[in-house]
Design a protein around this motif. Structure first.
Motif, PDB file in Angstrom:
ATOM      1  N   UNK A 132       0.808  -1.213   0.000  1.00 34.67           N
ATOM      2  CA  UNK A 132       0.000   0.000   0.000  1.00 34.67           C
ATOM      3  C   UNK A 132       0.844   1.267   0.000  1.00 34.67           C
ATOM      4  N   UNK A 133       1.958   1.222   0.714  1.00 37.71           N
ATOM      5  CA  UNK A 133       2.873   2.369   0.732  1.00 37.71           C
ATOM      6  C   UNK A 133       4.255   1.868   1.111  1.00 37.71           C
ATOM      7  N   UNK A 134       5.254   2.599   0.640  1.00 34.54           N
ATOM      8  CA  UNK A 134       6.643   2.234   0.942  1.00 34.54           C
ATOM      9  C   UNK A 134       7.467   3.505   0.885  1.00 34.54           C
ATOM     10  N   UNK A 135       8.167   3.808   1.956  1.00 35.26           N
ATOM     11  CA  UNK A 135       8.964   5.025   2.020  1.00 35.26           C
ATOM     12  C   UNK A 135      10.376   4.695   2.492  1.00 35.26           C
ATOM     13  N   UNK A 136      11.352   5.021   1.640  1.00 36.74           N
ATOM     14  CA  UNK A 136      12.755   4.896   2.017  1.00 36.74           C
ATOM     15  C   UNK A 136      13.179   6.257   2.568  1.00 36.74           C
ATOM     16  N   UNK A 137      13.414   6.330   3.875  1.00 33.24           N
ATOM     17  CA  UNK A 137      13.737   7.603   4.522  1.00 33.24           C
ATOM     18  C   UNK A 137      15.234   7.912   4.490  1.00 33.24           C
ATOM     19  N   UNK A 138      16.059   6.873   4.612  1.00 35.37           N
ATOM     20  CA  UNK A 138      17.515   7.018   4.614  1.00 35.37           C
ATOM     21  C   UNK A 138      18.123   5.775   3.985  1.00 35.37           C
ATOM     22  N   UNK A 139      19.339   5.874   3.440  1.00 34.57           N
ATOM     23  CA  UNK A 139      19.977   4.697   2.846  1.00 34.57           C
ATOM     24  C   UNK A 139      20.347   3.654   3.902  1.00 34.57           C
ATOM     25  N   UNK A 140      20.477   2.431   3.427  1.00 33.30           N
ATOM     26  CA  UNK A 140      20.931   1.313   4.257  1.00 33.30           C
ATOM     27  C   UNK A 140      22.269   0.863   3.684  1.00 33.30           C
ATOM     28  N   UNK A 141      23.225   0.560   4.569  1.00 34.36           N
ATOM     29  CA  UNK A 141      24.575   0.192   4.146  1.00 34.36           C
ATOM     30  C   UNK A 141      24.920  -1.231   4.581  1.00 34.36           C
ATOM     31  N   UNK A 142      25.815  -1.853   3.844  1.00 27.92           N
ATOM     32  CA  UNK A 142      26.338  -3.158   4.234  1.00 27.92           C
ATOM     33  C   UNK A 142      26.878  -3.029   5.659  1.00 27.92           C
ATOM     34  N   UNK A 143      26.520  -3.981   6.517  1.00 29.78           N
ATOM     35  CA  UNK A 143      26.982  -3.965   7.903  1.00 29.78           C
ATOM     36  C   UNK A 143      26.026  -3.322   8.880  1.00 29.78           C
ATOM     37  N   UNK A 144      25.002  -2.598   8.396  1.00 28.46           N
ATOM     38  CA  UNK A 144      23.990  -2.076   9.310  1.00 28.46           C
ATOM     39  C   UNK A 144      23.234  -3.249   9.922  1.00 28.46           C
ATOM     40  N   UNK A 145      22.866  -3.150  11.179  1.00 23.19           N
ATOM     41  CA  UNK A 145      22.000  -4.146  11.792  1.00 23.19           C
ATOM     42  C   UNK A 145      20.584  -3.594  11.715  1.00 23.19           C
ATOM     43  N   UNK A 146      19.736  -4.245  10.922  1.00 20.99           N
ATOM     44  CA  UNK A 146      18.374  -3.771  10.704  1.00 20.99           C
ATOM     45  C   UNK A 146      17.404  -4.470  11.649  1.00 20.99           C
ATOM     46  N   UNK A 147      16.531  -3.690  12.267  1.00 21.63           N
ATOM     47  CA  UNK A 147      15.474  -4.208  13.131  1.00 21.63           C
ATOM     48  C   UNK A 147      14.141  -3.820  12.517  1.00 21.63           C
ATOM     49  N   UNK A 148      13.271  -4.813  12.327  1.00 21.89           N
ATOM     50  CA  UNK A 148      11.972  -4.624  11.683  1.00 21.89           C
ATOM     51  C   UNK A 148      10.881  -4.810  12.725  1.00 21.89           C
ATOM     52  N   UNK A 149      10.025  -3.798  12.868  1.00 20.74           N
ATOM     53  CA  UNK A 149       8.925  -3.832  13.831  1.00 20.74           C
ATOM     54  C   UNK A 149       7.616  -3.774  13.063  1.00 20.74           C
ATOM     55  N   UNK A 163      21.601   5.129  15.484  1.00 19.33           N
ATOM     56  CA  UNK A 163      20.381   4.416  15.111  1.00 19.33           C
ATOM     57  C   UNK A 163      19.495   5.371  14.318  1.00 19.33           C
ATOM     58  N   UNK A 164      19.041   4.909  13.139  1.00 18.86           N
ATOM     59  CA  UNK A 164      18.265   5.748  12.232  1.00 18.86           C
ATOM     60  C   UNK A 164      17.068   4.950  11.722  1.00 18.86           C
ATOM     61  N   UNK A 165      15.884   5.581  11.708  1.00 22.02           N
ATOM     62  CA  UNK A 165      14.718   4.949  11.068  1.00 22.02           C
ATOM     63  C   UNK A 165      14.906   5.102   9.562  1.00 22.02           C
ATOM     64  N   UNK A 166      15.011   3.973   8.852  1.00 19.78           N
ATOM     65  CA  UNK A 166      15.366   4.022   7.435  1.00 19.78           C
ATOM     66  C   UNK A 166      14.201   3.767   6.489  1.00 19.78           C
ATOM     67  N   UNK A 167      13.202   3.033   6.932  1.00 19.57           N
ATOM     68  CA  UNK A 167      12.115   2.640   6.034  1.00 19.57           C
ATOM     69  C   UNK A 167      10.829   2.461   6.815  1.00 19.57           C
ATOM     70  N   UNK A 168       9.698   2.741   6.152  1.00 18.96           N
ATOM     71  CA  UNK A 168       8.401   2.375   6.702  1.00 18.96           C
ATOM     72  C   UNK A 168       7.498   1.977   5.540  1.00 18.96           C
ATOM     73  N   UNK A 169       6.619   1.020   5.804  1.00 16.50           N
ATOM     74  CA  UNK A 169       5.775   0.494   4.740  1.00 16.50           C
ATOM     75  C   UNK A 169       4.484  -0.063   5.314  1.00 16.50           C
TER      76      UNK A 169
END
Length: 135
Positions: A62-79, A107-113
């Protein structure tokens, strides 16, 4: 480029945690958006399957927003949070945070969908989502 510091959501356990590897990125180390989208879909499906008490299929992004880039080695947490339950469908909101452990902990919020899943039976046909507390 300065990014706003954002703490991970307090008191919550992520539905998925993953670290992108070099194969998930372009030559500059930026992780492909499609790879992030697939991880978001997995995180949303985990919650939708739990709520549907079985198989689900993705029917809409329904929606997808990339707020900031993601880099190799980042630890991503999905809620993931359920925002709507219909007769056969479940709509889930997913937020993604990157913990960047380079010189200092950031820590940066990078994506929401928001994605919608449909509960399916063994023949992959839509089925009614059970009421809470019933299977």
């Amino acid at each position: 480029m300065e990014h706003p510091q954002t703490p991970l959501p307090a008191g919550r356990i992520p539905d998925l945690r993953v670290m992108p590897m070099p194969a998930d990125a372009n030559a500059h180390g930026d992780v492909f958006g499609g790879w992030i989208m697939s991880q978001v879909d997995i995180a949303g499906a985990v919650l939708a399957m739990r709520r549907a008490n079985g198989r689900v299929a993705t029917v809409a992004v329904n929606s997808f927003l990339f707020k900031h880039p993601v880099f190799v080695g980042d630890l991503l947490s999905f809620y993931a949070d359920i925002v709507r339950v219909g007769r056969t469908s479940i709509t889930v909101f997913v937020e993604v945070y990157a913990q960047r452990n380079r010189l200092e902990d950031e820590c940066v919020k990078v994506t929401e969908a928001t994605l919608t899943y449909v509960a399916t039976d063994e023949q992959r046909q839509p089925r009614v989502v059970p009421e809470v507390g019933r299977g």
